[in-house]
Design a protein around this motif. Structure first.
Motif, mmCIF file in Angstrom:
data_model
loop_
_atom_site.group_PDB
_atom_site.id
_atom_site.type_symbol
_atom_site.label_atom_id
_atom_site.label_comp_id
_atom_site.label_asym_id
_atom_site.label_seq_id
_atom_site.Cartn_x
_atom_site.Cartn_y
_atom_site.Cartn_z
ATOM 1 N N GLY A 69 -4.511 9.479 21.206
ATOM 2 C CA GLY A 69 -3.672 9.998 20.140
ATOM 3 C C GLY A 69 -4.011 9.434 18.777
ATOM 4 N N LEU A 70 -3.579 10.157 17.762
ATOM 5 C CA LEU A 70 -3.908 9.806 16.373
ATOM 6 C C LEU A 70 -3.341 8.455 15.974
ATOM 7 C CD1 LEU A 70 -5.018 10.705 13.552
ATOM 8 C CD2 LEU A 70 -2.744 11.606 13.106
ATOM 9 N N ILE A 71 -2.060 8.212 16.277
ATOM 10 C CA ILE A 71 -1.425 6.981 15.809
ATOM 11 C C ILE A 71 -2.011 5.759 16.514
ATOM 12 C CG2 ILE A 71 0.760 5.769 15.541
ATOM 13 C CD1 ILE A 71 2.154 8.418 15.265
ATOM 14 N N PHE A 72 -2.267 5.871 17.809
ATOM 15 C CA PHE A 72 -2.929 4.784 18.534
ATOM 16 C C PHE A 72 -4.267 4.465 17.885
ATOM 17 C CE2 PHE A 72 -6.039 3.281 21.563
ATOM 18 C CZ PHE A 72 -5.366 2.314 22.297
ATOM 19 N N SER A 73 -5.026 5.500 17.571
ATOM 20 C CA SER A 73 -6.354 5.320 16.988
ATOM 21 C C SER A 73 -6.294 4.703 15.602
ATOM 22 C CB SER A 73 -7.091 6.666 16.949
ATOM 23 O OG SER A 73 -7.235 7.201 18.249
ATOM 24 N N ARG A 74 -5.298 5.103 14.822
ATOM 25 C CA ARG A 74 -5.154 4.519 13.484
ATOM 26 C C ARG A 74 -4.799 3.042 13.563
ATOM 27 N NH1 ARG A 74 -2.331 9.398 9.935
ATOM 28 N NH2 ARG A 74 -4.292 10.411 9.389
ATOM 29 N N ASN A 75 -3.923 2.688 14.486
ATOM 30 C CA ASN A 75 -3.609 1.268 14.674
ATOM 31 C C ASN A 75 -4.853 0.488 15.066
ATOM 32 O OD1 ASN A 75 -0.849 1.263 14.078
ATOM 33 N ND2 ASN A 75 -0.255 1.765 16.162
ATOM 34 N N LEU A 76 -5.627 1.066 15.959
ATOM 35 C CA LEU A 76 -6.851 0.409 16.424
ATOM 36 C C LEU A 76 -7.790 0.141 15.256
ATOM 37 C CD1 LEU A 76 -8.240 -0.463 19.105
ATOM 38 C CD2 LEU A 76 -9.318 1.793 19.153
ATOM 39 N N LEU A 77 -7.985 1.147 14.415
ATOM 40 C CA LEU A 77 -8.870 0.998 13.262
ATOM 41 C C LEU A 77 -8.339 -0.035 12.278
ATOM 42 C CD1 LEU A 77 -9.745 4.744 12.523
ATOM 43 C CD2 LEU A 77 -11.301 3.006 13.403
ATOM 44 N N MET A 78 -7.063 0.071 11.943
ATOM 45 C CA MET A 78 -6.483 -0.844 10.952
ATOM 46 C C MET A 78 -6.599 -2.297 11.391
ATOM 47 S SD MET A 78 -5.374 0.720 8.215
ATOM 48 C CE MET A 78 -4.223 -0.462 7.525
ATOM 49 N N ASN A 79 -6.423 -2.540 12.674
ATOM 50 C CA ASN A 79 -6.449 -3.922 13.160
ATOM 51 C C ASN A 79 -7.862 -4.452 13.383
ATOM 52 O OD1 ASN A 79 -3.611 -4.394 13.175
ATOM 53 N ND2 ASN A 79 -3.434 -3.086 14.970
ATOM 54 N N MET A 80 -8.872 -3.643 13.070
ATOM 55 C CA MET A 80 -10.257 -4.107 13.140
ATOM 56 C C MET A 80 -10.838 -4.398 11.756
ATOM 57 S SD MET A 80 -11.937 -1.892 16.210
ATOM 58 C CE MET A 80 -13.261 -3.083 16.366
#
Length: 316
Positions: A69-80
């Protein structure tokens, strides 16, 4: 220090390789200067990851084997992110502004309380017409997911986006928490984004009911989670009335289905919403709703040619 080392650009994508190619091609001048690119491939089956490995070997590519999902993926990116700032961009959007990195970095440096910069966004398949910028930067309530920039210090002071929202509402969730953490969202029209989307055609797309459902329920979720108790019911009732008046009464059966599903979702998730409730104080609520709305759609002002109007006017 090289300002291009201060910024990462983040893109999440799924099965839209054609659009992604256009976006990355538009970013080439920035990437060639050393801008850090981080992409999340959310379970694509169209060869997206293979393309990225071949054509963008310096990019950091994360691939979800199955779509999260989009929100999961955005969290993943932001925390990297390891840079001071990060630009979040949709895979079907491109930056039209020349030298956007220096403008973004300078704006953040001059506005130390600004946690997020919201960009000026034009929605449409074709490129927007050229127009002078008639707007000035200002503080607003929120921002749009397809084009904005984060001061990472602010991101790490608030909770991650709520992944269980699935789609819609995560930016407003963040905006409430930014306010409570004494950060601001600023609309900065000098950074211009072309979001290559035809909003009018979305009504005929397969996911129209799902979008209606998730968009409406996310608003109600946020009311329950953040607003003072005495205004929650009136705001939900008013938003529901607007949906009935503008869609149901006019015979929009798809919207009606989405609205009913949104009501069901809100009732079912009420215990979870109350468990995650972090209400604004009276002062915070007042401050938030006195701010201008987030700037979602930018439209150029059309200047009429008076000579044409006169020459084509009534003749005696």
């Amino acid at each position: 220090m090289d300002i291009y080392k201060l910024v990462s650009i983040l893109i999440t994508t799924k099965d839209r390789l054609g659009e992604l190619k256009r976006t990355l091609n538009s970013l080439e001048p920035l990437l060639s200067r050393g801008l850090i690119l981080i992409i999340c491939d959310d379970g694509s089956t169209d060869g997206t990851s293979e393309f990225l490995k071949e054509k963008y070997p310096t990019a950091l590519v994360i691939r979800n084997k199955e779509s999260k999902g989009l929100i999961f993926s955005r969290n993943l990116l932001m925390n990297m992110v390891n840079t001071v700032y990060a630009i979040s961009l949709d895979d079907d959007a491109n930056i039209l502004t020349r030298n956007p990195i220096s403008a973004i970095v300078n704006y953040f440096k001059k506005n130390q309380k600004c946690g997020v910069i919201a960009f000026r966004i034009y929605w449409g398949i074709e490129k927007p017409p050229k127009a002078e910028i008639s707007e000035e930067p200002l503080r607003v309530r929120g921002f749009v997911g397809c084009g904005h920039a984060w001061r990472m210090q602010a991101w790490y002071q608030i909770p991650n986006y709520p992944e269980w929202f699935k789609f819609y509402g995560e930016e407003q969730f963040a905006s409430y928490h930014l306010l409570m953490s004494d950060w601001e969202v600023h609309y900065f029209p000098h950074i211009f984004i072309h979001h290559r989307v035809d909003n009018r055609s979305r009504k005929n797309q397969k996911d129209y009911i799902l979008r209606t459902r998730r968009s409406l329920r996310s608003g109600w979720y946020l009311y329950v989670m953040f607003l003072p108790v005495k205004v929650i019911i009136p705001r939900i009732v008013y938003s529901l009335w607007i949906q009935i008046k503008t869609k149901v009464v006019k015979g929009d059966s798809k919207s009606t289905i989405g609205i009913l599903q949104a009501i069901g979702d809100t009732v079912i998730n009420l215990p979870k919403l109350l468990q995650n409730r972090t209400a604004l104080s009276h002062l915070e609520y007042q401050t938030y709703y006195e701010l201008p709305d987030e700037k979602i759609y930018w439209k150029p002002k059309i200047k009429h040619d008076l000579s044409v109007i006169i020459s084509n006017g009534p003749r005696s």
